[in-house]
Write a protein that holds these residues in place. Structure first.
Motif, PDB file in Angstrom:
ATOM      1  N   LEU A  33     -66.219  26.792  -9.694  1.00 34.66           N
ATOM      2  CA  LEU A  33     -66.738  25.454  -9.414  1.00 34.66           C
ATOM      3  C   LEU A  33     -65.605  24.525  -8.989  1.00 34.66           C
ATOM      4  CD1 LEU A  33     -69.185  23.602  -9.376  1.00 34.66           C
ATOM      5  CD2 LEU A  33     -68.815  23.180 -11.810  1.00 34.66           C
ATOM      6  N   GLN A  34     -64.491  24.579  -9.695  1.00 35.57           N
ATOM      7  CA  GLN A  34     -63.320  23.766  -9.350  1.00 35.57           C
ATOM      8  C   GLN A  34     -62.884  24.052  -7.908  1.00 35.57           C
ATOM      9  OE1 GLN A  34     -61.180  21.668 -11.387  1.00 35.57           O
ATOM     10  NE2 GLN A  34     -59.882  21.308  -9.620  1.00 35.57           N
ATOM     11  N   ALA A  35     -62.790  25.323  -7.558  1.00 34.29           N
ATOM     12  CA  ALA A  35     -62.356  25.710  -6.210  1.00 34.29           C
ATOM     13  C   ALA A  35     -63.338  25.239  -5.143  1.00 34.29           C
ATOM     14  CB  ALA A  35     -62.169  27.224  -6.145  1.00 34.29           C
ATOM     15  N   ALA A  36     -64.638  25.343  -5.434  1.00 35.19           N
ATOM     16  CA  ALA A  36     -65.652  24.917  -4.461  1.00 35.19           C
ATOM     17  C   ALA A  36     -65.587  23.405  -4.239  1.00 35.19           C
ATOM     18  CB  ALA A  36     -67.040  25.323  -4.947  1.00 35.19           C
ATOM     19  N   ILE A  37     -65.423  22.655  -5.301  1.00 29.23           N
ATOM     20  CA  ILE A  37     -65.327  21.196  -5.194  1.00 29.23           C
ATOM     21  C   ILE A  37     -64.082  20.816  -4.405  1.00 29.23           C
ATOM     22  CG2 ILE A  37     -64.910  19.074  -6.522  1.00 29.23           C
ATOM     23  CD1 ILE A  37     -66.772  20.344  -8.703  1.00 29.23           C
ATOM     24  N   GLU A  38     -62.962  21.420  -4.750  1.00 27.78           N
ATOM     25  CA  GLU A  38     -61.718  21.098  -4.056  1.00 27.78           C
ATOM     26  C   GLU A  38     -61.803  21.452  -2.575  1.00 27.78           C
ATOM     27  OE1 GLU A  38     -56.917  21.461  -4.426  1.00 27.78           O
ATOM     28  OE2 GLU A  38     -58.162  21.824  -6.187  1.00 27.78           O
ATOM     29  N   ALA A  39     -62.443  22.570  -2.248  1.00 25.68           N
ATOM     30  CA  ALA A  39     -62.574  22.972  -0.847  1.00 25.68           C
ATOM     31  C   ALA A  39     -63.370  21.942  -0.045  1.00 25.68           C
ATOM     32  CB  ALA A  39     -63.231  24.345  -0.751  1.00 25.68           C
ATOM     33  N   VAL A  40     -64.478  21.465  -0.600  1.00 26.55           N
ATOM     34  CA  VAL A  40     -65.291  20.466   0.098  1.00 26.55           C
ATOM     35  C   VAL A  40     -64.492  19.168   0.268  1.00 26.55           C
ATOM     36  CG1 VAL A  40     -67.342  18.989  -0.060  1.00 26.55           C
ATOM     37  CG2 VAL A  40     -67.508  21.417  -0.625  1.00 26.55           C
ATOM     38  N   ILE A  41     -63.833  18.730  -0.784  1.00 25.43           N
ATOM     39  CA  ILE A  41     -63.075  17.475  -0.714  1.00 25.43           C
ATOM     40  C   ILE A  41     -61.959  17.578   0.317  1.00 25.43           C
ATOM     41  CG2 ILE A  41     -61.502  15.953  -1.985  1.00 25.43           C
ATOM     42  CD1 ILE A  41     -64.504  15.590  -2.679  1.00 25.43           C
ATOM     43  N   ARG A  42     -61.224  18.663   0.286  1.00 21.19           N
ATOM     44  CA  ARG A  42     -60.113  18.809   1.246  1.00 21.19           C
ATOM     45  C   ARG A  42     -60.626  18.934   2.687  1.00 21.19           C
ATOM     46  NH1 ARG A  42     -55.327  18.430  -0.976  1.00 21.19           N
ATOM     47  NH2 ARG A  42     -55.098  18.942  -3.171  1.00 21.19           N
ATOM     48  N   GLN A  43     -61.761  19.605   2.863  1.00 16.09           N
ATOM     49  CA  GLN A  43     -62.327  19.726   4.208  1.00 16.09           C
ATOM     50  C   GLN A  43     -62.798  18.363   4.725  1.00 16.09           C
ATOM     51  OE1 GLN A  43     -65.434  22.651   4.639  1.00 16.09           O
ATOM     52  NE2 GLN A  43     -66.072  21.848   6.605  1.00 16.09           N
ATOM     53  N   VAL A  58     -56.940  16.730  -6.296  1.00 18.26           N
ATOM     54  CA  VAL A  58     -58.367  16.632  -6.588  1.00 18.26           C
ATOM     55  C   VAL A  58     -58.517  16.947  -8.075  1.00 18.26           C
ATOM     56  CG1 VAL A  58     -60.679  17.514  -6.106  1.00 18.26           C
ATOM     57  CG2 VAL A  58     -58.984  17.355  -4.255  1.00 18.26           C
ATOM     58  N   GLU A  59     -58.947  15.966  -8.831  1.00  8.87           N
ATOM     59  CA  GLU A  59     -59.089  16.094 -10.272  1.00  8.87           C
ATOM     60  C   GLU A  59     -60.584  16.174 -10.605  1.00  8.87           C
ATOM     61  OE1 GLU A  59     -57.515  13.518 -14.106  1.00  8.87           O
ATOM     62  OE2 GLU A  59     -57.593  12.579 -12.141  1.00  8.87           O
ATOM     63  N   VAL A  60     -61.006  17.260 -11.237  1.00  8.31           N
ATOM     64  CA  VAL A  60     -62.424  17.475 -11.551  1.00  8.31           C
ATOM     65  C   VAL A  60     -62.600  17.366 -13.064  1.00  8.31           C
ATOM     66  CG1 VAL A  60     -64.365  19.068 -11.363  1.00  8.31           C
ATOM     67  CG2 VAL A  60     -62.631  18.990  -9.544  1.00  8.31           C
ATOM     68  N   ILE A  61     -63.510  16.459 -13.477  1.00 14.04           N
ATOM     69  CA  ILE A  61     -63.670  16.147 -14.891  1.00 14.04           C
ATOM     70  C   ILE A  61     -65.133  16.246 -15.291  1.00 14.04           C
ATOM     71  CG2 ILE A  61     -63.362  14.354 -16.653  1.00 14.04           C
ATOM     72  CD1 ILE A  61     -61.246  13.136 -14.685  1.00 14.04           C
ATOM     73  N   ASP A  62     -65.388  16.937 -16.379  1.00 14.81           N
ATOM     74  CA  ASP A  62     -66.714  16.970 -16.991  1.00 14.81           C
ATOM     75  C   ASP A  62     -66.931  15.607 -17.646  1.00 14.81           C
ATOM     76  OD1 ASP A  62     -69.090  17.970 -18.221  1.00 14.81           O
ATOM     77  OD2 ASP A  62     -67.948  18.346 -20.049  1.00 14.81           O
ATOM     78  N   SER A  63     -68.027  14.919 -17.310  1.00 14.63           N
ATOM     79  CA  SER A  63     -68.235  13.565 -17.815  1.00 14.63           C
ATOM     80  C   SER A  63     -69.718  13.292 -18.031  1.00 14.63           C
ATOM     81  CB  SER A  63     -67.637  12.571 -16.803  1.00 14.63           C
ATOM     82  OG  SER A  63     -67.601  11.280 -17.345  1.00 14.63           O
ATOM     83  N   GLU A  64     -70.033  12.031 -18.318  1.00 14.83           N
ATOM     84  CA  GLU A  64     -71.416  11.579 -18.486  1.00 14.83           C
ATOM     85  C   GLU A  64     -71.611  10.312 -17.669  1.00 14.83           C
ATOM     86  OE1 GLU A  64     -71.981  10.807 -22.636  1.00 14.83           O
ATOM     87  OE2 GLU A  64     -72.143  12.918 -23.147  1.00 14.83           O
ATOM     88  N   ASP A  65     -72.845  10.123 -17.194  1.00 10.03           N
ATOM     89  CA  ASP A  65     -73.136   8.860 -16.517  1.00 10.03           C
ATOM     90  C   ASP A  65     -73.524   7.811 -17.561  1.00 10.03           C
ATOM     91  OD1 ASP A  65     -75.808   9.362 -17.198  1.00 10.03           O
ATOM     92  OD2 ASP A  65     -76.423   9.827 -15.155  1.00 10.03           O
ATOM     93  N   ALA A  66     -73.936   6.638 -17.126  1.00 10.71           N
ATOM     94  CA  ALA A  66     -74.262   5.536 -18.031  1.00 10.71           C
ATOM     95  C   ALA A  66     -75.433   5.860 -18.962  1.00 10.71           C
ATOM     96  CB  ALA A  66     -74.562   4.276 -17.233  1.00 10.71           C
ATOM     97  N   ASP A  67     -76.290   6.794 -18.544  1.00  7.55           N
ATOM     98  CA  ASP A  67     -77.437   7.185 -19.376  1.00  7.55           C
ATOM     99  C   ASP A  67     -77.126   8.347 -20.307  1.00  7.55           C
ATOM    100  OD1 ASP A  67     -79.109   5.252 -18.216  1.00  7.55           O
ATOM    101  OD2 ASP A  67     -79.590   6.600 -16.549  1.00  7.55           O
ATOM    102  N   GLY A  68     -75.893   8.849 -20.254  1.00  9.13           N
ATOM    103  CA  GLY A  68     -75.505   9.971 -21.103  1.00  9.13           C
ATOM    104  C   GLY A  68     -75.800  11.334 -20.494  1.00  9.13           C
ATOM    105  N   ASP A  69     -76.229  11.351 -19.225  1.00  9.69           N
ATOM    106  CA  ASP A  69     -76.498  12.624 -18.554  1.00  9.69           C
ATOM    107  C   ASP A  69     -75.185  13.243 -18.081  1.00  9.69           C
ATOM    108  OD1 ASP A  69     -79.297  12.396 -18.808  1.00  9.69           O
ATOM    109  OD2 ASP A  69     -79.383  11.106 -17.038  1.00  9.69           O
ATOM    110  N   PRO A  70     -75.078  14.574 -18.159  1.00  8.77           N
ATOM    111  CA  PRO A  70     -73.845  15.224 -17.715  1.00  8.77           C
ATOM    112  C   PRO A  70     -73.657  15.094 -16.203  1.00  8.77           C
ATOM    113  CG  PRO A  70     -75.476  16.870 -18.359  1.00  8.77           C
ATOM    114  CD  PRO A  70     -76.064  15.528 -18.664  1.00  8.77           C
ATOM    115  N   VAL A  71     -72.443  14.795 -15.792  1.00  6.88           N
ATOM    116  CA  VAL A  71     -72.076  14.676 -14.381  1.00  6.88           C
ATOM    117  C   VAL A  71     -70.688  15.280 -14.197  1.00  6.88           C
ATOM    118  CG1 VAL A  71     -73.454  12.591 -13.983  1.00  6.88           C
ATOM    119  CG2 VAL A  71     -71.041  12.371 -14.628  1.00  6.88           C
ATOM    120  N   ILE A  72     -70.318  15.434 -12.946  1.00  5.53           N
ATOM    121  CA  ILE A  72     -68.967  15.864 -12.614  1.00  5.53           C
ATOM    122  C   ILE A  72     -68.291  14.691 -11.916  1.00  5.53           C
ATOM    123  CG2 ILE A  72     -67.571  17.461 -11.250  1.00  5.53           C
ATOM    124  CD1 ILE A  72     -69.904  19.473 -11.540  1.00  5.53           C
ATOM    125  N   LEU A  73     -67.207  14.245 -12.490  1.00  9.68           N
ATOM    126  CA  LEU A  73     -66.439  13.157 -11.918  1.00  9.68           C
ATOM    127  C   LEU A  73     -65.283  13.765 -11.128  1.00  9.68           C
ATOM    128  CD1 LEU A  73     -65.881  10.137 -11.684  1.00  9.68           C
ATOM    129  CD2 LEU A  73     -64.623  10.301 -13.824  1.00  9.68           C
TER     130      LEU A  73
END
Length: 99
Positions: free
Chosen positions: A10-20, A30-45
């Protein structure tokens, strides 16, 4: 619910899209972080760090990059959405003339 792993694939796929999509603006990291949105739902920052203070892409380019990133996550069957934060270094002030 933070704690969902960001796998190396997943990290590699995200970095590839961002760099492209944003590499031409001088992406330094490219820093990929497991996080939550304002409602507490899981997101990728995704913090995209740039080398140059003037490098941040315009809104249209940034929006297209986010869409392509979330399309890639959907393709990988990743249930979380990604959010991108653009991190540009502060500009160094120009030195004044002789004192």
């Amino acid at each position: 619910m933070i704690g969902t792993e960001i796998s190396p694939t997943l990290q590699a796929a995200i970095e590839a899209v961002i760099r492209q999509e944003l590499g031409r603006f001088g992406v330094s990291e490219v820093e990929v972080i497991d996080s939550e949105d304002a409602d507490g739902d899981p997101v990728i920052l995704v913090n995209v760090h740039y080398r140059d203070p003037e490098a941040e892409p315009d809104f249209k380019v940034a929006s297209e990059a986010l869409t392509k990133l979330n399309d890639k996550l959907f393709e990988l069957k990743e249930p979380r959405f990604a959010y991108i934060r653009h991190k540009v270094p502060e500009a160094t002030p120009e030195p004044r003339g002789p004192r």
